[in-house]
Each structure stands twice: as C-alpha cells, then as structure tokens.
Design a protein around this motif. Sequence first.
Motif, PDB file in Angstrom:
ATOM      1  N   ARG A   1       2.362  -2.877   3.343  1.00 46.06           N
ATOM      2  CA  ARG A   1       2.124  -2.409   4.728  1.00 46.06           C
ATOM      3  C   ARG A   1       3.010  -1.008   4.813  1.00 46.06           C
ATOM      4  N   GLU A   2       4.293  -1.163   4.339  1.00 43.68           N
ATOM      5  CA  GLU A   2       5.068  -0.182   4.849  1.00 43.68           C
ATOM      6  C   GLU A   2       4.655   1.293   3.676  1.00 43.68           C
TER       7      GLU A   2
ATOM      8  N   LYS B   1       2.022   3.088   5.689  1.00 43.77           N
ATOM      9  CA  LYS B   1       2.592   3.535   6.728  1.00 43.77           C
ATOM     10  C   LYS B   1       3.493   4.885   6.479  1.00 43.77           C
ATOM     11  N   TYR B   2       4.480   4.748   5.484  1.00 42.45           N
ATOM     12  CA  TYR B   2       5.453   5.774   5.314  1.00 42.45           C
ATOM     13  C   TYR B   2       5.090   6.507   3.813  1.00 42.45           C
TER      14      TYR B   2
ATOM     15  N   GLU C   1      11.390  -2.442   7.185  1.00 37.61           N
ATOM     16  CA  GLU C   1      11.171  -1.517   8.034  1.00 37.61           C
ATOM     17  C   GLU C   1      12.191  -0.323   7.957  1.00 37.61           C
TER      18      GLU C   1
ATOM     19  N   THR D   1      -2.443  -0.963   7.239  1.00 42.95           N
ATOM     20  CA  THR D   1      -2.458  -0.669   8.840  1.00 42.95           C
ATOM     21  C   THR D   1      -3.276   0.452   9.350  1.00 42.95           C
TER      22      THR D   1
ATOM     23  N   SER E   1      -3.304   7.723  15.364  1.00 45.63           N
ATOM     24  CA  SER E   1      -2.164   8.082  15.524  1.00 45.63           C
ATOM     25  C   SER E   1      -2.339   9.770  16.321  1.00 45.63           C
TER      26      SER E   1
END
Length: 274
Positions: free
Chosen positions: A79-80, A83-84, A149, A214, A218
Amino acid sequence: MKLRVVIFSVLVMLLSSCGSKKQVVTQPTQKPIVVTAPRKDKKVDIPEVKPKKTTKKTVSTITATTQEYIEKFAPIAVREMHKYKIPASITLAQGILESGSGRSPLAIRSNNHFGIKCHKGWKGKSVTHDDDEIGECFRKYQHPETSYEDHSQFLVSRKRYAGLFRLNPTDYKGWAYGLKRAGYATDRKYPVKLIALIKKYNLDKYDRSTKTKTVVKSYKEEKNNKKTNFYYKVVKGDTLYSIARKFNTSVSKLKSLNKLRNNTISIGQELILK
C-alpha cells in the motif's frame, strides 16, 4: 431379775459411748456440672473470592518468525509503495532488519519498526533507547501501521532521499545502496544486509504486486476562461515538497499559485497545481 437389768443397762451405756466416738464423714459439696447441648449458630454464607487470572500481556505486533512478519506487514508495504513509490521489498527488508522482525525492544515498546529517531520538529510521543549513543530519542507510535506510514513520509519529505525516487521502482539494489549514501544508517553493511533479506525471502515479488493498491482521485480538471487548471486534494501525510515532487513542480510555485504564506497545508485542502 435385777442382775439382768444391770447387765442390760451396762450394755446400753457401752453402746452409747462407742457411738459418741464414731466420726461422721461427709462428702464435700461439689458444684453441679451443667451439661449444655452444642449451640447451633446461624450459618453465614461467605462469598468465595476467586483469584484473578494474571495472564501475561502479549503484544499483537510480536511475530514468532520472519515469515510471519512478512505475511502480516506485506500488504501495508505494498500500500505504501503505491502511495509513495517506495519499493515494498525495501520497506519490508528495512522493517525486518531494524525491528528484528517485530521482536526488538524498540518495536515492542514503541511500535517503531524502522529505528527512526525524533529529529528536529518531531511533536509526537517518544522513548529513549540506546543506539549509537546512550539514551537517544526515538519516535513512538500507537500502532505499527503508523510507523510504516511515517517511514514513507520520512523518506519523501527529506531532500537527501529525493534521488532515490528517480530510480526504477523495481531497482531495490539501487535503493539499498542509496539509503546508505543518504545517511539512513551508519552500518557499512546496511545495503548488503537489505539485499540479502530481499533475496532470501523473495521480497521483490511484492514490488510487482497490484494488490491492495489504493486508488485515490488526487486531482480534477476545471475549465476557467478556456484554461485547464489542475487541482489536488491534500490527503494525510502530504507535504508541499512531496506534492511538488509528485507533479514535477516546485514548492515556491505551489505557494505562489495558492497564495500560501508558509508551508502549512491541511487534509482536504485543494491546491492549484497549474
């Protein structure tokens, strides 16, 4: 006749004299013994007090094996990653190495799985822990997920790690050596250890995972005087620097477009990107 009377009289006198000398023995008076029946007291019910069970407190984040740790935290790492843009293999390898697969004192006491110290500007909770020096300040989290996170935000928000985000997302070796060069760890063998963990547990397979992705809307388009403006809605963990890097712009430009006096932004705030 008279002789008989005399003899009888003598016998009576003798008998009476002997009777006067006889001692009379009397029994001493004794106190009467009173025998009473046992008293039947009223039965009183005393409640039974059961001892409290003293069960040893267990920490749910403690994992028995490294493989169990991977299965537990791989979805979070993926997930991270989406996202990143941090390889999930690197995140997992760092978590395993820094936290001892979730069993280190720092991980158990403070849910800190990446050995991140307080640093300047940290406003959250903290604990002291001996590392390079005695009694150093380390960040404390309520949940291990928060540690993951914060690890992502830590890398994204610091310029010294900016070069890592230009690497191929599957280049875990480049990330491993890049983290060492950027000063994440003082151990000279840090990159080698990360790569060894990734190979041993086949962690690079998570770098190609599309599961738990996810998808966040945005930005949106709006037409204003035939000009397309792009907007971005701030989510948890965003900083002006991370947003600027994500959309190939600069912090100063974002501040100018949105008339910001400082770098403070809030969740849900819509920022103009162009």
